[in-house]
Structure formats: structure tokens, C-alpha cells
Design an enzyme around this catalytic site. Structure first.
Site, short mmCIF file in Angstrom:
data_model
loop_
_atom_site.label_atom_id
_atom_site.label_comp_id
_atom_site.label_asym_id
_atom_site.label_seq_id
_atom_site.Cartn_x
_atom_site.Cartn_y
_atom_site.Cartn_z
N ARG A 142 26.29 37.22 49.79
CA ARG A 142 27.63 37.76 49.56
C ARG A 142 28.73 36.93 50.23
O ARG A 142 29.74 37.47 50.70
CB ARG A 142 27.70 39.22 50.05
CG ARG A 142 28.14 40.16 48.95
CD ARG A 142 28.13 41.61 49.38
NE ARG A 142 27.00 42.33 48.81
CZ ARG A 142 26.90 42.69 47.52
NH1 ARG A 142 27.88 42.44 46.69
NH2 ARG A 142 25.84 43.33 47.08
N ARG A 200 34.06 40.65 49.35
CA ARG A 200 35.28 41.35 49.73
C ARG A 200 35.85 40.94 51.09
O ARG A 200 37.02 41.21 51.38
CB ARG A 200 35.04 42.86 49.71
CG ARG A 200 35.16 43.44 48.31
CD ARG A 200 35.25 44.95 48.35
NE ARG A 200 33.94 45.53 48.65
CZ ARG A 200 33.75 46.68 49.28
NH1 ARG A 200 34.79 47.38 49.70
NH2 ARG A 200 32.53 47.13 49.48
N ARG A 228 39.95 39.91 42.48
CA ARG A 228 39.51 41.23 42.03
C ARG A 228 40.67 42.15 41.67
O ARG A 228 40.48 43.16 41.00
CB ARG A 228 38.62 41.89 43.10
CG ARG A 228 37.17 41.41 43.13
CD ARG A 228 36.43 41.73 41.84
NE ARG A 228 36.64 43.09 41.38
CZ ARG A 228 36.09 44.17 41.94
NH1 ARG A 228 35.24 44.03 42.94
NH2 ARG A 228 36.34 45.38 41.49
N ASP A 237 26.20 39.60 39.19
CA ASP A 237 25.71 40.87 39.71
C ASP A 237 24.27 41.04 39.22
O ASP A 237 23.99 40.74 38.06
CB ASP A 237 26.58 42.03 39.24
CG ASP A 237 26.19 43.32 39.95
OD1 ASP A 237 26.85 43.65 40.95
OD2 ASP A 237 25.21 43.97 39.53
N TYR A 287 17.55 50.97 40.08
CA TYR A 287 18.82 51.37 39.47
C TYR A 287 18.58 52.02 38.11
O TYR A 287 19.19 53.04 37.78
CB TYR A 287 19.75 50.16 39.32
CG TYR A 287 20.29 49.66 40.64
CD1 TYR A 287 21.39 50.28 41.23
CD2 TYR A 287 19.70 48.60 41.30
CE1 TYR A 287 21.89 49.84 42.44
CE2 TYR A 287 20.19 48.15 42.52
CZ TYR A 287 21.29 48.78 43.08
OH TYR A 287 21.77 48.35 44.29
#
Lengths: 350, 350
Positions: free
Chosen positions: A31, A35, A44, A81, A158
Site C-alpha cells: 500500500r 491514503r 481520489r 485492487d 469476499y
């Protein structure tokens, strides 16, 4: 073309993945385009995650936010992703802000599994493959491009749970109750993952990581029976094509079985002692890790001691790639990440 | 009184905790008085968790829902919540339905720690202590009463994070940034926990479990430095008073250090192989566990095989208490729990 291959092969990250001596321990971060970076947050503001993932230019730009902010990195991971691969299979994914991803049509039956469509990467995954081609050109000679995919089990969590889970009871119930449907699901996911990673290698990814992020929720018997055969097939499909990193968290009891399944490099989370883990894995494999992501939140002197502790445990043995035990936390100060890269590179490697 | 002590000492659960031979493997379940039981859900319709915890009669009645529904159990754990001990320390806790508990005044500074009040169990924790006295009378000669408390680290995660957490970044930042305030916090929590467990033993708990449920989020170095000394003091304070069970999840890399810290019995989650874990812990300690809670959701034949697999790994060695690796899931069918008890008891112990 020949020149670029020669240049690539000399990158520290690739040398370490083959357990060859390096001048400095290579370092990248899971990552690293995320963010915690203002440049990524800016991107974003005008684009959703799925928009960025689907567009080669945007995905390459997202990956480049890390390279530009942290030029000392030893690798650039493509921006994508792990759930993107599910979209061409017929799965609808929604990223609600502040929450994890949601699967709108989760898999609950053998019929749901049978309805999943096969993936043709060059048709279905133009975003990450195009982004790798762009990154490869932009970074020529500077650093290798890292490709990746989610592992079949982690994708299945998921698919079956419908999103992130606390206890993974649905996915465990599915595998234990419908072992044939489970096998079918994992086989389909394994094919898709192997095809996607092969295509990433063909597009220019110099090394690929398989994220089995949530596999640590399984006991040893479940892993051996329901996951390992499928992981073995994924790594067999990649053999000779591209070096591989096999990563999971909470895997302290699974390391030997993950090693058996495959991977040139085993990714360690922060819960295991790196030297103990490497001894268990044996000398014929490289390791990646294993700083606690929260260590990057600590004052620099304490962070430095913790980085040194990881490097001490690696003890300069060829085959260590420095990384966190999981992804960078959003609240991480950028200057701490820069200091960490410097600290790793400043350390003499014997 | 002498008679009751003699009777108590013959309970399988207590025999196994001392690694003495038993006729059948003792079995109880974490969260055996919980939402999977209709009788418990009925009780919860008219009372909040904190109301039940504060009232000896209600807390005893909650514990008895499990004993009544599952008379084969080898122990009755008192009904309480690990966060209850924080209330007399000055902490405000709220249980929002459907979410985890919330701390309304979380601990963030050394001053917050210094403001925490010491706990006097007989004054401050009348609910669980009174419930133990009632249960002891009601169950005289039938089964032992199990007391419990949260471990200092696990309590600290709630105090600092303000509730459940995904990455435990706040609590790790606190311990790494303010080691003195952390030591103060853990010392205060350790005193409270030891006092509470001593009082539970005095009230009639025949064995007590320390729940360090979230300690598995820590790396080995952090555990050794920030947690182990405090756990050691808790177990030292209980020595000679009451047998102890030391439980955590995700602890595959911490088992030896937990063993060093103390406990007559080490609780294992489902991620480790029971035999491997017991070998690492050594022969001088009992073990508890280690069925995956989700196994109770599987069809009975598959559940039976998984119970057998745990018993096979224990191999009839004296000192195994059968349990799950964590609490019973709310969606668990009651008849599967009853079948599990029967299966464990049907197995011949050498």
C-alpha cells in the site's frame, strides 16, 4: 530489449528474490500508493478506486504517486485492487466510502460457482496490464514493476462473506459443507489468478506478489485440505515466467505449508520473529517483511530501533526484502516512510 | 465444607487442569451462555448486558441457561463481561446493539491513566462475585464454577482504541510512544485483574481463565517488553489460590512466552496444531482447546470428524480440556453443541 532485461536483472529487489547478494537491502511497502500520501488523496478526490483500476493511465499515475514521493523505493507496485479480477467473472463490487468493499451478488451455492465466467486478462483486465506497460516505460532502468493478485482463498472470503468479515464463518461453512463446490470455486479462482499474473509478467512486471491476506484465519488442516492444492497450482503455472512472493497475515502456524505450496519469497507479517520463521522455511527461499505497520507511527528514534531489529534478525543473509508485515496505515506520516527507506539503505549488508 | 472441597477436587475439569488422569475429557465452551441459546436471548429481551452483569441473581441465571440447556458440560462459567472491571475504575462503557462495546472516555494520556481508580472487588464487582456464590450453591457437587477476567493488554486495547479495532494502531502507538504511561496503565489493570480473580476464587470459583483475547496482534518483541511482565505478576498473585487458564487468539508465535508468563493451562485457538503447540509448551502444562468455532456450524458427521481430529492430537495425554479456539458463534445450532459434548465424552481416554 536485451539491454532492458539485463538492467532489470540487476535490480536489488530481483537479486534478493533469488537470494543473491545485494549492496543494500531492497525495500518497498505494501500500500505504498495509498491514503497516507497527499498526492494519492488528491487523485481520489476526482476518481473512485474502480475508475482508477480500470484505466491504465490513472492506475499508472496512482502507482507513480509513491515513486515520486519516495524516490528511494526499490520497486513500484502497480495500482489495482485484488477484487478487480472478480468483475469479469460476473461479480458486482461496491466500495462504500469508509467501509470495506461489498459484493452485491455473493456466492452461496454450487450453481453460483458454476455461473462464474472465466477471465481473459488481455480482454478483461486492461487497466492493470496497461498500467504495467506504462510504468515499465516510465521506470526503465530505475526500478522494477511489481505485479500482484489476490490469492484464491482471500478472494473467496469476499465472494462468500459478501465483504470483510470478523469470523469468516460463512466461508468456512461453505468449504466444510460443500467441498465439491468449494473445489470448483477455488479452481476457477486459481485459473483466473494464474492467468492474470502470467499476463502481468508478459506486460512487464518483473516480480509478482500473491496476497493471501486472510488465510491466517484457517487452521492447519483446513489450509492443507482446502487451500494448499490450489496455491500449488497457481505457483506451478508461474514457474519459469516470473519470480513470485507468497504473502499472508496471521500465518505463524502455516509457514511450512505455504512454503510447500510455492513462492520464491515468503512474505512474513509482524507477528513472527523473522529469524525463527526463516529457519522454519529453510535456506532455499527468500523472505519479505516484517516491520509492524504501526511502527511507522512511532517517533523516529523508536522506529529506527525497530527497523534495526528486523535487519538484525535478517543478519545480512542474502534473500531479505524489507517491507511491512501488512499495508501502510492511512495515518502514517510520509516523512517516517522516507526515513525508514533511508535507514534500511544505510545499513551495511555483509 | 470439607466434603464439598473433596467433591470439587474430583471434577474432571480440575483434574485435567492439574494433568491428572480423567475418565472422560472435560469439555466446556467459551460463550456457552450466549446468543446461540434461546433461553439467553429471552433473558436479554428484558435486560441489557450491563444490567445482567451487575446483578448477582441475573448473572447467575444467565450462566445457568447454558447448564440447563447443556447438562453434560463439565464447568459453568460465570456470566460477566471483561469490560465490567473498567466501570469502577472510572470508565464509561456503552454496548450499542449490533456493534461492539464503546468506551465513552478512552485513555489517551499519562494523566488519563493516573486518573484511573483502584478496584476493590467486594465493593465494586458484586455482580460476578455474588453470581459465583449463587452458582456454587446451585451446582454443588455437579460441576465447578469457572471465573474469569480480561487480561491487562486486552482491556487496554478497549481503553485506548475506544472499542474494537481493526489494526490496533492506537494502542501500539501508545505503548511505543509513552512506555512509562503504558507501564502505569498495565500495572493498574494488572492489580485490578489479580484482585478480581482472587476475589472470584474466594467466592467459590474453582478455576479462573484470563482472556488475553487480542494479544495475538502483537509481535514477539512487543509482547516480551510490554505485556509479559504484567501477565507474570497476575499469575504470581494467583499462585496457590486457584488454578488458572491463560487464553489468547492468534498466539501461534507467542505460546512459549505466554507459558513463561504463567497459567496451569494454556488456551489454544484453532489456528495451531494442538500436538505441535503442546510439544512447544512442554509437558508441565495442561492445554485447552482447540476446535474452530465455525466447525459447530458444519453437518454433524463433519463436525464429528473435526472433534475426533482434536482428540487425536491430544492423544489421551492427561491435561487436555476440550473447548473451542474462541467463543461460540451466535448462529450455532444448540443441538450441535450438545452433540459435541456427547462426542467428546464418548471418546475413550487411555
Amino acid at each position: 530489449m536485451v539491454v532492458s532485461v539485463v538492467v532489470s536483472a540487476s535490480f536489488r529487489l530481483l537479486q534478493a528474490a533469488q537470494r543473491k547478494p545485494v549492496d543494500q537491502t531492497p525495500v518497498w511497502f505494501m500500500r505504498q500508493a495509498g491514503r497516507f500520501l497527499p498526492e494519492y488523496r488528491e487523485l481520489r478526490k476526482s476518481h473512485s478506486i474502480l475508475e482508477i483500476c480500470a484505466d491504465p493511465e490513472l492506475a499508472a499515475a496512482a502507482a507513480m504517486t509513491a515513486v515520486k514521493a519516495l524516490p528511494g523505493l526499490d520497486g513500484a507496485i502497480v495500482f489495482s485492487d485484488i477484487l478487480q479480477i472478480l468483475l469479469p467473472m460476473g461479480i458486482k463490487v461496491e466500495f462504500a466510502p469508509g467501509e470495506g468493499p461489498r459484493i452485491l451478488n455473493p456466492v452461496g451455492t454450487a450453481a453460483d460457482v458454476a455461473a462464474l465466467r472465466p477471465v481473459e486478462p488481455e480482454r478483461d483486465l486492461r487497466g492493470p496490464l496497461g498500467a504495467i506497460r506504462i510504468l515499465r516505460r516510465e521506470l526503465e532502468g530505475r526500478m522494477p514493476v511489481i505485479g500482484f493478485a489476490g490469492a484464491p482463498f482471500t478472494l473467496a472470503t469476499y465472494l462468500v462473506e459478501g465483504g470483510p468479515s470478523k469470523d469468516y464463518a460463512k466461508v468456512k461453512r461453505f468449504m466444510g459443507t460443500e467441498p465439491r463446490a468449494w473445489d470448483d470455486l477455488m479452481t476457477r479462482l486459481g485459473h483466473a489468478v494464474a492467468a492474470h499474473l502470467s499476463a502481468q509478467a508478459a506486460a512487464g512486471a518483473a516480480i509478482v506478489q500473491v496476497f493471501d491476506s486472510w488465510v491466517g484465519v484457517l487452521g492447519v488442516d483446513d489450509y492443507r485440505r482446502f487451500v494448499q492444492p490450489h496455491m500449488r497450482r497457481v505457483f506451478e503455472a508461474l514457474r519459469g515466467k516470473v519470480p513470485t512472493i507468497h504473502f499472508g497475515t496471521g500465518t505463524a502456524a502455516l509457514l511450512e505449508l505455504m512454503r510447500e505450496a510455492g513462492g520464491d519469497v515468503i512474505g512474513l507479517d509482524w507477528r513472527v520473529d523473522l529469524a525463527d520463521a526463516w529457519n522454519r522455511l529453510g535456506p532455499d527461499v527468500a523472505v519479505q517483511g516484517n516491520l509492524d505497520p504501526s511502527a511507522l507511527l512511532l517517533p523516529l528514534p523508536e522506529l529506527g530501533r525497530r527497523i534495526d531489529a528486523v535487519l538484525d534478525r535478517a543478519a545480512g543473509r542474502p534473500g531479505h526484502i524489507f517491507n511491512l508485515g501488512h499495508g501502510i496505515l492511512p495515518e502514517t506520516p510520509v516523512e517516517h516512510v522516507a526515513a525508514a527507506i533511508e535507514r534500511v539503505h544505510a545499513r551495511r549488508v555483509s
